[in-house]
Scaffold this motif. Sequence first.
Motif, short mmCIF file in Angstrom:
data_model
loop_
_atom_site.label_atom_id
_atom_site.label_comp_id
_atom_site.label_asym_id
_atom_site.label_seq_id
_atom_site.Cartn_x
_atom_site.Cartn_y
_atom_site.Cartn_z
N UNK A 182 33.50 -35.14 52.42
CA UNK A 182 32.12 -34.81 52.79
C UNK A 182 31.25 -34.90 51.53
N UNK A 183 30.19 -35.69 51.59
CA UNK A 183 29.33 -35.88 50.43
C UNK A 183 28.30 -34.74 50.35
N UNK A 184 28.21 -34.05 49.21
CA UNK A 184 27.15 -33.04 49.03
C UNK A 184 25.87 -33.74 48.59
N UNK A 185 24.79 -33.53 49.31
CA UNK A 185 23.55 -34.24 49.02
C UNK A 185 22.46 -33.30 48.51
N UNK A 186 21.64 -33.84 47.61
CA UNK A 186 20.41 -33.19 47.18
C UNK A 186 19.28 -34.11 47.60
N UNK A 187 18.44 -33.66 48.53
CA UNK A 187 17.43 -34.53 49.12
C UNK A 187 16.04 -33.90 49.08
N UNK A 188 15.06 -34.78 49.12
CA UNK A 188 13.69 -34.30 49.28
C UNK A 188 13.58 -33.65 50.65
N UNK A 189 12.54 -32.87 50.85
CA UNK A 189 12.33 -32.17 52.11
C UNK A 189 12.06 -33.14 53.26
N UNK A 190 12.17 -32.69 54.51
CA UNK A 190 11.94 -33.57 55.66
C UNK A 190 10.61 -34.31 55.59
N UNK A 191 10.55 -35.45 56.30
CA UNK A 191 9.40 -36.35 56.35
C UNK A 191 9.31 -37.26 55.12
N UNK A 192 10.31 -37.20 54.24
CA UNK A 192 10.35 -38.09 53.08
C UNK A 192 11.12 -39.35 53.46
N UNK A 193 10.58 -40.53 53.16
CA UNK A 193 11.26 -41.77 53.54
C UNK A 193 12.51 -42.02 52.70
N UNK A 194 12.59 -41.48 51.48
CA UNK A 194 13.83 -41.55 50.71
C UNK A 194 14.96 -40.87 51.49
N UNK A 195 14.67 -39.66 51.93
CA UNK A 195 15.65 -38.87 52.68
C UNK A 195 16.02 -39.59 53.97
N UNK A 196 15.02 -40.04 54.70
CA UNK A 196 15.25 -40.70 55.98
C UNK A 196 16.15 -41.93 55.83
N UNK A 197 15.88 -42.77 54.84
CA UNK A 197 16.66 -43.98 54.66
C UNK A 197 18.08 -43.69 54.17
N UNK A 198 18.22 -42.66 53.33
CA UNK A 198 19.55 -42.30 52.84
C UNK A 198 20.43 -41.81 53.98
#
Length: 288
Positions: A182-198
Motif C-alpha cells: 500500500x503506497x502512503x501518499x501526501x497529496x494536495x487537498x481535494x479539487x487539485x488536478x495534481x491529486x486527481x491525476x495521481x
Amino acid sequence: MLDTLHSAQLTPDLLRSFIIAADTKSFTRTANLVHRTQAAVSMQMKKLEDELKCVLFQREGRGVSLTAEGEILYRYSSKILELHDEALSAVSGPKLNGIVRLGAPDDYAMKHLPGILKEFAVNHPQVQIDVFCDDTRTLAAMLDKGQLDLVIATDNAKTEFSAPLELSWILPERMEPAELDVLPLALFHPFCCYRENALKALDKAGRKYRIAYGSPSLAGLLAAVQGGLAIAVVTKETTAKGCRHARPSDNLPAIEHVYIDLRFQPGLRSEVVSVFGGFIARGLGIVI
C-alpha cells in the motif's frame, strides 16, 4: 588588478542577466525572462567571469549558485542598476503606474515569481504588485468576484493562455515503492488536478494506496516526503533534499500532465495588467 578594472565592462544588460540568474538559480529560467537562448545567457555569464577573472557561479546539477565573489558582485550590481534606472526615470519619467493584484499558488510564487517580479520592477518601478497565495479553486473564485486582476492556475484542460506541465512522483531517497503493498501518499487537498491525476493513474494501474498526509501547500507535502513518510506528486522540475523522482524500477504509473495557465478578469484589461500579464506569460512559457 588595475588592468582588470580598466578593461571590465559591467553593462546594465549584462548585470540584469547576472542578477536574474542569481535569483532564479537557473540559466534556463534566465533565458526565458531576458528573451535570449540558454546558450546566449551562458556566454554572457562566461564573458563576465572572464572579464572579472573570477568564478561567479557554481554549477549544481541543472542549477547554479553564487560563489563568494558572485555574492559580492550581486550586492554591487543591485546598487549599480538601481542608480542606472533611477537616472533613466528622472530623465524620461515612468511610463506605467498603478496596482496589479495577482493570485498564485504558493509553490508557483516561490518558483516563478522572483525573476519575473525583478525584471518587471526594473522596467516599471512605479507599479505596485499585490500577490495573493492560495489554491487554484479559491483564487479562481476571487478572480470571478473581481478581487484579483489575473491568476496563475493549473487545470486539466487546455485554456486560451496555457502551457503543458509535466508531473512526476517524488519520494524519499531510500524508499522502494515496488516493495510496498500500500503506497502512503501526501497529496494536495481535494479539487487539485495534481491529486486527481495521481489517483486516476494509481486506480488505472491497480495500485493500492492510502492518503496519509494532506496539505494545501507544496512545503507541507515535501515535509512528509523528506521525513520518509510518503510519496507525493509534483512537477518534474521540483527537487528537495533527501528526495528523488521515481525511476522505472519503482513501478509507479505515469501521471497525465496538466496545464499551467494565466487567467485574466473578464472584460477590458487595463494597460498595466496587460503589460504585467505579458511578463508573467513569458516567464511561464505561455504564448499570449
